[in-house]
Design an enzyme around this catalytic site. Structure first.
Site, PDB file in Angstrom:
ATOM      1  N   SER A 202      46.749  51.573  46.990  1.00 43.35           N
ATOM      2  CA  SER A 202      47.306  52.453  46.137  1.00 43.35           C
ATOM      3  C   SER A 202      48.186  52.081  45.058  1.00 43.35           C
ATOM      4  O   SER A 202      49.270  52.268  45.450  1.00 43.35           O
ATOM      5  CB  SER A 202      47.477  53.639  46.785  1.00 43.35           C
ATOM      6  OG  SER A 202      46.372  54.046  47.720  1.00 43.35           O
TER       7      SER A 202
ATOM      8  N   TYR B  43      31.403  52.065  44.018  1.00 45.21           N
ATOM      9  CA  TYR B  43      32.692  51.216  43.458  1.00 45.21           C
ATOM     10  C   TYR B  43      33.098  49.971  44.428  1.00 45.21           C
ATOM     11  O   TYR B  43      33.264  48.946  44.194  1.00 45.21           O
ATOM     12  CB  TYR B  43      33.987  52.127  43.109  1.00 45.21           C
ATOM     13  CG  TYR B  43      35.257  51.593  43.002  1.00 45.21           C
ATOM     14  CD1 TYR B  43      35.285  51.010  41.711  1.00 45.21           C
ATOM     15  CD2 TYR B  43      36.056  51.890  43.769  1.00 45.21           C
ATOM     16  CE1 TYR B  43      36.475  50.380  41.678  1.00 45.21           C
ATOM     17  CE2 TYR B  43      37.250  51.323  43.861  1.00 45.21           C
ATOM     18  CZ  TYR B  43      37.524  50.589  42.607  1.00 45.21           C
ATOM     19  OH  TYR B  43      38.933  50.281  42.539  1.00 45.21           O
TER      20      TYR B  43
ATOM     21  N   ASP C 159      33.511  45.089  24.857  1.00 48.44           N
ATOM     22  CA  ASP C 159      32.768  45.745  26.189  1.00 48.44           C
ATOM     23  C   ASP C 159      32.337  44.819  27.077  1.00 48.44           C
ATOM     24  O   ASP C 159      31.753  43.643  26.679  1.00 48.44           O
ATOM     25  CB  ASP C 159      31.467  46.332  25.561  1.00 48.44           C
ATOM     26  CG  ASP C 159      30.569  47.074  26.579  1.00 48.44           C
ATOM     27  OD1 ASP C 159      30.739  46.793  27.993  1.00 48.44           O
ATOM     28  OD2 ASP C 159      29.835  47.723  26.138  1.00 48.44           O
TER      29      ASP C 159
ATOM     30  N   LEU D 217      47.093  49.961  35.239  1.00 46.93           N
ATOM     31  CA  LEU D 217      47.429  48.751  35.687  1.00 46.93           C
ATOM     32  C   LEU D 217      47.491  47.754  34.697  1.00 46.93           C
ATOM     33  O   LEU D 217      48.619  46.811  34.749  1.00 46.93           O
ATOM     34  CB  LEU D 217      46.670  48.138  37.006  1.00 46.93           C
ATOM     35  CG  LEU D 217      46.803  49.062  38.313  1.00 46.93           C
ATOM     36  CD1 LEU D 217      46.027  48.534  39.132  1.00 46.93           C
ATOM     37  CD2 LEU D 217      48.094  49.400  38.571  1.00 46.93           C
TER      38      LEU D 217
ATOM     39  N   ILE E 191      37.679  48.055  26.672  1.00 47.44           N
ATOM     40  CA  ILE E 191      36.692  48.877  26.083  1.00 47.44           C
ATOM     41  C   ILE E 191      37.442  50.006  25.129  1.00 47.44           C
ATOM     42  O   ILE E 191      36.968  50.423  24.135  1.00 47.44           O
ATOM     43  CB  ILE E 191      35.608  49.352  26.594  1.00 47.44           C
ATOM     44  CG1 ILE E 191      34.134  49.778  26.000  1.00 47.44           C
ATOM     45  CG2 ILE E 191      36.006  50.518  27.533  1.00 47.44           C
ATOM     46  CD1 ILE E 191      33.139  50.113  26.715  1.00 47.44           C
TER      47      ILE E 191
END
Ligand code: 15L
Length: 269
Positions: free
Chosen positions: A168, A139, A55, A18, A38
């Site tokens: 989605s 998550y 990070d 994305l 990262i």
């Protein structure tokens, strides 16, 4: 670009699917971008963009990077179901670093939340944006926490947020569930532009991140009108080839979060 000159946008997770799509789309609209991830940025840098490898666990580096930015598009962190310890650093501590940076800069946060924050709602329901969080894993839980963190930063520090509960978001739907949950890349890109250029939000706004799919009966009211966004695409043209593409697993097919609900599912009743 449609409205007044913007401060640069900080995009976390820029090297993800994305992030890469948004970097290209926003650069084409003329926005100045600071990209970070990262992982290295795999594409040629778009015009008006810089990339810095950071990070999300490194709060000092993130503060430095956010200097002068007016919006933080937070697409970084773990983007699938993983064990708690793997989610904790990027998605919880990292999010705190993003909000601290936004507080210092007076920036708006646009948070890539997920349908997995409400994944255990049944598909037979129609839920509005103010529904209960029913995360379907660690998550999804981190996404629910992120939305709560955003609310805390609004009430305590006046940081505005948009939470996009993404369904989605992939180039094309690939199974029957996505005939409801699919969000096209162009619809997402247009939504992100609106989250950046809308002058005042006056708090936290929630958007269901799905295209105008005929089967999207799951998600009702949200704040799209205030942002001036409406999806234009639809998964309907894929129904012929995908309608029969179901899992056969009753847990997966019962809940909005689909396969994530079935990961380590151990209820017997
Ligand atoms: C998500 O939040 C994930 O990032 C993505 O990989 C998909 O699993 C998507 O949700 C989905 O529910 O289809």
């Amino acid at each position: 670009m449609t409205e007044s000159p913007q401060k640069p946008i900080l995009l976390t997770g820029a090297s993800g699917n994305l992030g890469r799509m948004l970097a290209k789309a926003l650069a084409a609209e003329g926005f100045a971008l600071k990209l970070t991830d990262i992982a290295p940025f795999p594409d040629p840098l778009p015009a008006g963009a810089s990339f810095t490898r950071v990070d999300l666990n490194d709060g000092v580096a993130l503060l430095r990077l956010a200097e002068g930015c007016g919006t933080i598009l937070h697409f970084g962190g773990v983007s699938v179901e993983r064990p708690f310890e793997e989610v904790l650093g990027p998605n919880i501590r990292g999010l705190y670093h993003v909000y601290e940076a936004a507080r210092r800069e007076g920036a708006r946060v646009v948070f890539a939340s997920s349908n997995h924050s409400i994944g255990f709602h049944e598909r037979s329901e129609t839920i509005d944006a103010d529904c209960d969080f029913l995360p379907d894993g660690y998550y999804g839980l981190s996404k629910a926490y992120g939305e709560l963190m955003g609310r805390m930063y609004w009430h305590k520090h006046g940081v505005e947020s948009v939470f996009i509960r993404i369904g989605s978001a992939i180039p094309e739907p690939v199974d029957a569930r996505m005939l409801a949950s699919w969000l096209s890349f162009p619809d997402l890109a247009r939504l992100i532009v609106r989250t950046v250029v809308t002058e005042t939000l006056g708090g936290c706004r929630v958007i269901w991140g799905a295209s105008a799919n005929a089967r999207m009966t799951w998600w009702g009211k949200d704040d799209r009108e205030q942002l001036g966004w409406a999806p234009r695409d639809a998964a309907d043209g894929f129904a012929g080839q995908l309608a029969g593409k179901v899992s056969g697993d009753p847990v997966i097919e019962r809940y909005m979060g689909g396969a994530y609900c079935a990961i380590e599912y151990s209820r017997k009743d």
